[in-house]
Design an enzyme around this catalytic site. Structure first.
Site, PDB file in Angstrom:
ATOM      1  N   HIS A 188      27.650 -39.711 -14.094  1.00 29.71           N
ATOM      2  CA  HIS A 188      29.190 -39.709 -13.991  1.00 29.71           C
ATOM      3  C   HIS A 188      29.484 -41.351 -14.283  1.00 29.71           C
ATOM      4  O   HIS A 188      29.283 -42.044 -13.951  1.00 29.71           O
ATOM      5  CB  HIS A 188      29.448 -39.626 -12.473  1.00 29.71           C
ATOM      6  CG  HIS A 188      31.145 -39.891 -12.040  1.00 29.71           C
ATOM      7  ND1 HIS A 188      32.027 -38.524 -12.059  1.00 29.71           N
ATOM      8  CD2 HIS A 188      31.948 -40.622 -12.276  1.00 29.71           C
ATOM      9  CE1 HIS A 188      33.095 -38.987 -11.681  1.00 29.71           C
ATOM     10  NE2 HIS A 188      33.276 -40.429 -11.973  1.00 29.71           N
ATOM     11  N   ALA A 201      39.907 -35.387  -5.252  1.00 29.96           N
ATOM     12  CA  ALA A 201      39.767 -35.234  -6.583  1.00 29.96           C
ATOM     13  C   ALA A 201      38.843 -34.331  -6.838  1.00 29.96           C
ATOM     14  O   ALA A 201      38.017 -34.037  -6.248  1.00 29.96           O
ATOM     15  CB  ALA A 201      39.246 -36.559  -7.427  1.00 29.96           C
ATOM     16  N   ASP A 257      31.885 -29.154 -13.873  1.00 28.58           N
ATOM     17  CA  ASP A 257      32.162 -29.953 -13.004  1.00 28.58           C
ATOM     18  C   ASP A 257      33.060 -29.350 -11.930  1.00 28.58           C
ATOM     19  O   ASP A 257      34.213 -29.935 -11.590  1.00 28.58           O
ATOM     20  CB  ASP A 257      32.966 -31.245 -13.501  1.00 28.58           C
ATOM     21  CG  ASP A 257      32.988 -32.406 -12.611  1.00 28.58           C
ATOM     22  OD1 ASP A 257      32.050 -32.594 -11.700  1.00 28.58           O
ATOM     23  OD2 ASP A 257      33.944 -33.090 -12.445  1.00 28.58           O
ATOM     24  N   HIS A 309      30.902 -34.603 -18.108  1.00 23.76           N
ATOM     25  CA  HIS A 309      32.386 -34.568 -18.000  1.00 23.76           C
ATOM     26  C   HIS A 309      33.024 -35.821 -18.804  1.00 23.76           C
ATOM     27  O   HIS A 309      33.959 -36.524 -18.324  1.00 23.76           O
ATOM     28  CB  HIS A 309      32.988 -34.108 -16.639  1.00 23.76           C
ATOM     29  CG  HIS A 309      32.397 -35.206 -15.410  1.00 23.76           C
ATOM     30  ND1 HIS A 309      32.356 -36.363 -15.583  1.00 23.76           N
ATOM     31  CD2 HIS A 309      31.675 -34.703 -14.493  1.00 23.76           C
ATOM     32  CE1 HIS A 309      31.942 -36.832 -14.412  1.00 23.76           C
ATOM     33  NE2 HIS A 309      31.442 -36.121 -13.764  1.00 23.76           N
ATOM     34  N   HIS A 313      38.338 -27.728  -3.436  1.00 22.56           N
ATOM     35  CA  HIS A 313      38.772 -28.415  -2.290  1.00 22.56           C
ATOM     36  C   HIS A 313      39.806 -27.582  -1.511  1.00 22.56           C
ATOM     37  O   HIS A 313      40.500 -27.026  -2.117  1.00 22.56           O
ATOM     38  CB  HIS A 313      39.203 -29.839  -2.341  1.00 22.56           C
ATOM     39  CG  HIS A 313      38.368 -30.621  -2.912  1.00 22.56           C
ATOM     40  ND1 HIS A 313      37.304 -31.413  -2.203  1.00 22.56           N
ATOM     41  CD2 HIS A 313      38.166 -31.294  -4.283  1.00 22.56           C
ATOM     42  CE1 HIS A 313      36.635 -31.875  -2.842  1.00 22.56           C
ATOM     43  NE2 HIS A 313      36.926 -32.306  -4.160  1.00 22.56           N
ATOM     44  N   LYS A 332      21.005 -37.092 -10.681  1.00 24.93           N
ATOM     45  CA  LYS A 332      22.314 -37.344 -10.930  1.00 24.93           C
ATOM     46  C   LYS A 332      22.731 -38.670 -10.582  1.00 24.93           C
ATOM     47  O   LYS A 332      22.489 -39.030  -9.395  1.00 24.93           O
ATOM     48  CB  LYS A 332      23.233 -36.271 -10.412  1.00 24.93           C
ATOM     49  CG  LYS A 332      24.803 -36.466 -10.483  1.00 24.93           C
ATOM     50  CD  LYS A 332      25.210 -36.424 -11.969  1.00 24.93           C
ATOM     51  CE  LYS A 332      26.741 -36.586 -12.020  1.00 24.93           C
ATOM     52  NZ  LYS A 332      27.212 -35.447 -11.334  1.00 24.93           N
ATOM     53  N   LEU A 364      38.202 -36.298 -11.289  1.00 26.16           N
ATOM     54  CA  LEU A 364      37.635 -37.604 -11.700  1.00 26.16           C
ATOM     55  C   LEU A 364      36.467 -37.251 -12.486  1.00 26.16           C
ATOM     56  O   LEU A 364      35.581 -36.393 -12.240  1.00 26.16           O
ATOM     57  CB  LEU A 364      37.379 -38.500 -10.451  1.00 26.16           C
ATOM     58  CG  LEU A 364      38.349 -39.320  -9.816  1.00 26.16           C
ATOM     59  CD1 LEU A 364      37.991 -39.902  -8.527  1.00 26.16           C
ATOM     60  CD2 LEU A 364      39.338 -40.190 -10.723  1.00 26.16           C
TER      61      LEU A 364
END
Length: 276
Positions: free
Chosen positions: A64, A192, A176, A102, A180, A27, A148
């Site tokens: 990303h 985010a 994704d 995403h 939180h 990633k 994000l």
């Protein structure tokens, strides 16, 4: 596992992980692009050895795709990253397997559709199929819809929905999901991230039904991604029923930790009723 690529990641670590069957993909977070991306990649020049080994071994690179240049508007970061970085990356590494994770824009959809190499794909989240950026400001600031890459204009959402429901195997599910605590979301500098894991399948089903494309849902969520990654398909099944669903709010993790699941008070048309 998926390896978090850093400037100092050693190519040999990738080779050994792949040989031992531990490593499925790598990633790439541009440094500072999203939550916990502070150890991400600062420059392509710092990771060329890793890119060489990924291409040689056929290991997918999951990106990303957002520019972190301070002069780039937040709603343009995906487009600029594709223009500045991804296009050059593809030219220099023509056999590298790339997934733009995403994606959020018509620009990204068009880029994927232009690639006919069988080596370039993209994932699409539930939130980017269901909502545009207006939901962030519906009657006030709605931090639980802040993620994000950020939600975009309606024509971008429509482009994503058309791609996801088209039966094109280059587009597949990627939640994704980022939980939180409520205290971290409702803060002066909130995190985010959207926690969509509890409702991902129901969200995708709701979006696909709205597009009249339910026959394409199973391949999008269960087949295209696995085949691109070279992984076996799941042998189990889940059952969705067309029943309204509103998730509880919030999920209580501990006495002091609560998490708000996506999409909050919005009702979905489908409910998970069983699995085997």
């Amino acid at each position: 596992m998926t390896l978090y690529l850093c400037d100092d990641t050693l190519p040999e670590v990738i080779r050994v992980g792949h040989q031992k069957g531990i490593l499925t993909a790598v990633k790439w977070y541009p440094a500072g692009a999203t939550t916990h991306a502070e150890y991400g990649v600062t420059s392509v020049s710092r990771i060329r050895g890793c890119l060489d080994i990924l291409q040689a071994l056929g290991i997918p690179l999951l990106i990303h795709g957002e520019s972190t240049r301070p002069d780039v508007d937040i709603f343009d970061r995906e487009r600029v990253f594709i223009e500045d970085t991804v296009m050059e990356l593809r030219c220099n590494y023509p056999q590298l397997k790339i997934v733009l994770e995403h994606i959020t824009t018509q620009d990204a959809v068009r880029y994927i559709q232009e690639q006919e190499d069988g080596l370039t794909a993209a994932t699409i989240t539930p939130q980017h199929l269901l909502f545009n950026r207006n939901v962030l400001f519906n009657g006030g600031i709605r931090p639980h819809y802040y993620c994000l890459p950020v939600l975009k204009r309606e024509y971008h959402r429509q482009s994503l929905l058309k791609a996801a429901t088209s039966g094109d195997r280059r587009f597949f599910a990627g939640t994704d999901s980022a939980p939180h605590p409520r205290t971290a979301k409702l803060a002066a500098c909130g995190c985010a991230g959207i926690f969509n894991a509890p409702s991902a399948l129901e969200c995708y089903a709701t979006a696909f039904e709205a597009a009249g494309a339910l026959p394409h849902l199973q391949a999008f969520v269960s087949e295209y991604g696995a085949r691109f990654y070279g992984l076996p398909l799941n042998t189990g099944t889940v059952t969705l029923a067309r029943q309204p669903l509103i998730l509880p709010e919030p999920l209580v993790v501990t006495e002091h930790v609560q998490i708000d699941p996506f999409p909050g008070e919005v009702s979905l048309n489908w409910r998970l009723v069983g699995n085997e």
